[in-house]
Design a protein around this motif. Structure first.
Motif, PDB file in Angstrom:
ATOM      1  N   PRO A   1       1.789   9.809  -1.633  1.00  0.00           N
ATOM      2  CA  PRO A   1       1.702   8.331  -1.973  1.00  0.00           C
ATOM      3  C   PRO A   1       3.587   8.262  -3.090  1.00  0.00           C
ATOM      4  O   PRO A   1       4.283   9.273  -3.114  1.00  0.00           O
ATOM      5  CB  PRO A   1       0.895   8.148  -3.083  1.00  0.00           C
ATOM      6  N   LEU A   2       3.929   7.139  -3.617  1.00  0.00           N
ATOM      7  CA  LEU A   2       5.042   7.426  -4.334  1.00  0.00           C
ATOM      8  C   LEU A   2       5.421   8.473  -5.078  1.00  0.00           C
ATOM      9  O   LEU A   2       4.396   8.536  -5.470  1.00  0.00           O
ATOM     10  CB  LEU A   2       4.881   5.735  -4.697  1.00  0.00           C
TER      11      LEU A   2
ATOM     12  N   ALA B   1      10.707   3.968   4.016  1.00  0.00           N
ATOM     13  CA  ALA B   1       9.029   2.820   3.034  1.00  0.00           C
ATOM     14  C   ALA B   1       8.458   2.070   3.530  1.00  0.00           C
ATOM     15  O   ALA B   1       7.039   1.270   3.485  1.00  0.00           O
ATOM     16  CB  ALA B   1      10.040   2.999   2.133  1.00  0.00           C
TER      17      ALA B   1
ATOM     18  N   ILE C   1       3.744  -3.206  -2.748  1.00  0.00           N
ATOM     19  CA  ILE C   1       4.328  -3.669  -3.630  1.00  0.00           C
ATOM     20  C   ILE C   1       5.249  -2.368  -4.109  1.00  0.00           C
ATOM     21  O   ILE C   1       6.857  -2.421  -4.375  1.00  0.00           O
ATOM     22  CB  ILE C   1       3.152  -3.759  -5.799  1.00  0.00           C
ATOM     23  N   GLU C   2       4.928  -1.057  -3.931  1.00  0.00           N
ATOM     24  CA  GLU C   2       5.483  -0.231  -3.963  1.00  0.00           C
ATOM     25  C   GLU C   2       6.883   0.161  -2.670  1.00  0.00           C
ATOM     26  O   GLU C   2       7.388   0.673  -3.032  1.00  0.00           O
ATOM     27  CB  GLU C   2       4.393   1.383  -4.230  1.00  0.00           C
ATOM     28  N   CYS C   3       6.077  -0.986  -1.773  1.00  0.00           N
ATOM     29  CA  CYS C   3       6.781  -0.911  -0.840  1.00  0.00           C
ATOM     30  C   CYS C   3       8.208  -1.771  -1.211  1.00  0.00           C
ATOM     31  O   CYS C   3       9.956  -0.689  -1.229  1.00  0.00           O
ATOM     32  CB  CYS C   3       6.469  -1.221   0.548  1.00  0.00           C
ATOM     33  N   GLN C   4       8.018  -3.148  -2.032  1.00  0.00           N
ATOM     34  CA  GLN C   4       9.414  -3.357  -2.565  1.00  0.00           C
ATOM     35  C   GLN C   4      10.030  -2.803  -4.025  1.00  0.00           C
ATOM     36  O   GLN C   4      10.996  -3.007  -3.317  1.00  0.00           O
ATOM     37  CB  GLN C   4       8.360  -4.906  -3.137  1.00  0.00           C
ATOM     38  N   ARG C   5       9.483  -2.285  -4.034  1.00  0.00           N
ATOM     39  CA  ARG C   5      10.180  -1.594  -5.319  1.00  0.00           C
ATOM     40  C   ARG C   5      11.120  -0.378  -5.194  1.00  0.00           C
ATOM     41  O   ARG C   5      12.577  -0.194  -5.669  1.00  0.00           O
ATOM     42  CB  ARG C   5       9.173  -0.559  -6.067  1.00  0.00           C
ATOM     43  N   ILE C   6      10.556   0.291  -4.168  1.00  0.00           N
ATOM     44  CA  ILE C   6      11.659   1.206  -3.124  1.00  0.00           C
ATOM     45  C   ILE C   6      13.114   0.345  -2.368  1.00  0.00           C
ATOM     46  O   ILE C   6      14.379   0.939  -2.771  1.00  0.00           O
ATOM     47  CB  ILE C   6      10.795   2.280  -2.250  1.00  0.00           C
TER      48      ILE C   6
ATOM     49  N   MET D   1       4.429   2.081   4.271  1.00  0.00           N
ATOM     50  CA  MET D   1       3.306   0.432   3.779  1.00  0.00           C
ATOM     51  C   MET D   1       2.605   0.557   4.681  1.00  0.00           C
ATOM     52  O   MET D   1       0.820   0.178   5.286  1.00  0.00           O
ATOM     53  CB  MET D   1       4.125  -0.629   3.107  1.00  0.00           C
TER      54      MET D   1
ATOM     55  N   ILE E   1       1.411   3.953   1.317  1.00  0.00           N
ATOM     56  CA  ILE E   1       1.518   2.880  -0.225  1.00  0.00           C
ATOM     57  C   ILE E   1       1.639   1.607  -0.071  1.00  0.00           C
ATOM     58  O   ILE E   1       1.583   0.922   1.166  1.00  0.00           O
ATOM     59  CB  ILE E   1       3.619   3.295  -0.697  1.00  0.00           C
TER      60      ILE E   1
END
Ligand code: SAM
Length: 431
Positions: free
Chosen positions: A112-113, A51, A63-68, A55, A60
Motif C-alpha cells: 500500500p502507500l 500511482a 483517495i491515496e492515488c489522488q494524494r500522490i 489504484m 491503493i
C-alpha cells in the motif's frame, strides 16, 4: 548514494531486479530524452502514472492515488506531458524494461502507500487505455498536470536531443557508416533533400561494393543465382497447388558475398565435414562443396521437397556434386537422426526459419553435432535491422534476438557478428 551503490554493487547495469527505487523509472525512459524534460520531471510523470496503475490494480484506494498526484503536482512536478500521447514510445519502453529486468515487467508501484508492490501484467492495449484515462485525470490538476520548468532548456541546460548524435563536424569518419551519418546529419540540419538522396545512393552501393571486390562466383554458382532469381512465380504456383507448404522466395538465397565467405572458411579451416541447415536452391551447399577437398562432404537439410529437387538440378552439372548429400525433412528431426548416427561437423551453416534458431543451436551443442573446435555460421542475425528500429520485433526478429542472446550467454563459444548483408554471426566452439 553510498548505500545505493553498495546495494547495487556487482550489478551497476541494474538488470534482472525487482527494485522499489525504480518507481517512476519504467515508462519514462521511453520519452524522457525526446521530450527534452528534466529527469526528475519525467520521473514525476511516471510516478503519477504508476500511482494510477496501483489504484486500478486495487493496491491503493482512489483517495491515496489522488494524494500522490497532489504531492507531485504541489512540488511543481509534471504529471502529464504531451509526449505521453506517443503510446508506441511508452510501450517500447515497457518492452525494453521487460528485457532489462530479465523477462518480467517488475514495475514497482505503491502497495500500500509507503511500500512497494510490483506490476507484471500490462498488455499494450491496456497500457494505451490506462494512459488515456490517466491523462484525463491529470488535466484536472493545476497547470493541466504540467510541471513548472519542465524542460532542460527552461533552466539553461542544453536540449538532450542535441547531444544524442555528435555534431557532424566533431565526428571522425572512420567507417562508411560514419560517412553516411555525418553526411545525413548535415543534410538534416540544412533541410537538404538532394544530399539525402545522395546518401540513399551511397547506402545502396554498400552491398554492391562488397560483391564487386569479393572473389567472383563459379559458373555453377552464378547459374544458381540466375535460376533462383527467376523462381518466384514457380514458388508462388507451388504454394497455391500445395506442393510447398510455405512461400519460398528468391530473396532467400545467400548469394555471392556469403558464399565466398563460406568458401574461405572451409579452405582456411581445412574443413572436411560441413552441415548446411537450409538448402533452398543449393547455393551455400555448392559454395562450400567447391572449397572442400575431394574426400570432403556437405550434408544439407531442407524441409521442402521441391526446393531440395531444384537444388539437386542446380548441382547436377558441377564436378563437386558428389560431395553433397541432401536430406529432406524438419531440421530438428534430421539433426537428431544425424546425432544418433554419431555424426559431427567442422562447420555448420544455419539458415532456416529464425524462430527455431535457438532450439537448433542447443541441439547442435548438446549432441556434439558441432564439434569442439568447430565453427558455426548463422545467417540473418541482424534480422532486417528490426532491433535497430526499437519497434516490436517480428517472430523472426525475436528468433534472431534469442539466438544472439543465447550465444552471448554461452561461454562455450566465441562469436562475432558481422554486418554482412542481413548480419552473419560466426561462433567458434571452444569447449
Ligand atoms: C534462407 S533459405 C536457405 C538459403 C540457402 N542456405 C542458400 O544458400 O541459398 C531457408 C531454407 O530453409 C528451409 N527451412 C526453413 N525452416 C526449416 C526447418 N525448420 N527445417 C528444414 N528446412 C527449413 C526453407 O524451406 C528454405 O528453403
Amino acid at each position: 548514494m553510498e548505500g545505493y551503490v553498495r546495494s547495487e554493487y556487482g550489478n551497476l547495469w541494474e538488470t534482472h531486479q525487482c527494485r522499489p527505487h525504480a518507481y517512476g523509472h519504467t515508462w519514462s525512459p521511453g520519452y524522457e530524452l525526446p521530450s527534452g524534460m528534466l529527469h526528475g520531471q519525467a520521473v514525476g510523470t511516471c510516478m503519477g502514472f504508476g500511482a494510477y496503475l496501483a489504484m486500478k490494480s486495487d493496491f491503493i484506494p482512489e483517495i491515496e492515488c489522488q494524494r500522490i498526484l497532489k504531492v507531485i503536482s504541489d512540488c511543481e512536478l509534471c504529471l502529464w506531458h504531451p509526449i505521453m500521447e506517443d503510446g508506441a514510445a511508452v510501450w517500447r519502453s515497457q518492452v525494453a524494461m521487460i528485457e532489462k529486468r530479465g523477462g518480467n515487467l517488475c514495475a514497482p508501484i505503491p502497495r500500500p502507500l509507503g511500500e512497494s508492490g510490483y506490476l507484471n501484467d500490462l498488455s499494450e492495449e491496456m497500457l494505451l487505455q490506462r494512459l488515456q484515462e490517466y491523462k484525463s485525470i491529470c488535466l484536472s490538476y493545476p497547470r493541466q498536470g504540467r510541471g513548472v520548468e519542465e524542460h532542460c532548456t527552461e533552466v539553461g541546460l542544453a536540449d538532450p536531443q542535441s547531444k544524442k548524435m555528435a555534431p557532424p563536424d566533431d565526428r571522425f569518419v572512420v567507417t562508411p557508416t560514419d560517412l553516411l551519418i555525418t553526411t545525413l546529419s548535415k543534410a538534416k540540419a540544412q533541410n537538404d533533400m538532394a544530399t539525402v538522396g545522395e546518401v540513399v545512393r551511397m547506402l545502396d552501393g554498400v552491398d554492391g561494393m562488397v560483391v564487386k571486390y569479393s572473389t567472383q562466383p563459379s559458373e555453377a554458382l552464378h547459374n544458381i543465382s540466375v535460376q533462383t532469381a527467376k523462381s518466384n512465380p514457380n514458388w508462388a504456383e507451388m504454394e497455391k497447388k500445395g506442393t510447398t507448404s510455405r512461400l519460398l522466395e528468391a530473396e532467400m538465397i545467400s548469394g555471392q558475398a556469403e558464399g565466398q565467405l563460406l568458401k574461405l572458411l572451409v579452405k582456411f579451416g581445412a574443413v572436411k565435414k560441413v552441415l548446411d541447415i537450409g538448402t533452398f536452391t543449393g547455393y551455400s551447399s555448392l559454395a562450400m562443396a567447391e572449397a572442400l577437398p575431394e574426400d570432403g562432404r556437405v550434408v544439407t537439410l531442407e524441409r521442402q521437397e521441391e526446393a531440395a529437387k531444384m537444388a539437386a538440378e542446380n548441382w547436377a552439372s558441377s564436378p563437386h556434386v558428389g560431395k553433397i548429400e541432401s536430406r529432406v525433412g524438419e531440421a530438428q528431426a534430421l539433426l537428431q537422426a544425424l546425432a544418433s548416427q554419431g555424426e559431427s561437423f567442422d562447420l555448420v551453416f544455419l539458415d532456416v526459419d529464425k524462430p527455431g534458431y535457438f532450439a537448433l543451436y542447443q541441439t547442435l551443442m548438446e549432441t556434439g553435432l558441432l564439434r569442439v573446435g568447430g565453427l558455426l555460421a548463422v545467417d540473418n542475425t541482424m534480422y532486417k535491422g528490426e532491433e535497430l528500429t526499437g519497434e516490436r520485433l517480428s517472430l523472426n526478429g525475436e528468433g534472431a534476438r534469442a539466438l544472439n542472446a543465447g550465444l552471448l550467454a554461452d561461454d562455450r563459444v566465441l562469436q562475432v557478428m558481422l554486418p554482412l548483408r542481413d548480419g552473419l554471426t560466426l561462433a567458434f566452439r571452444q569447449h
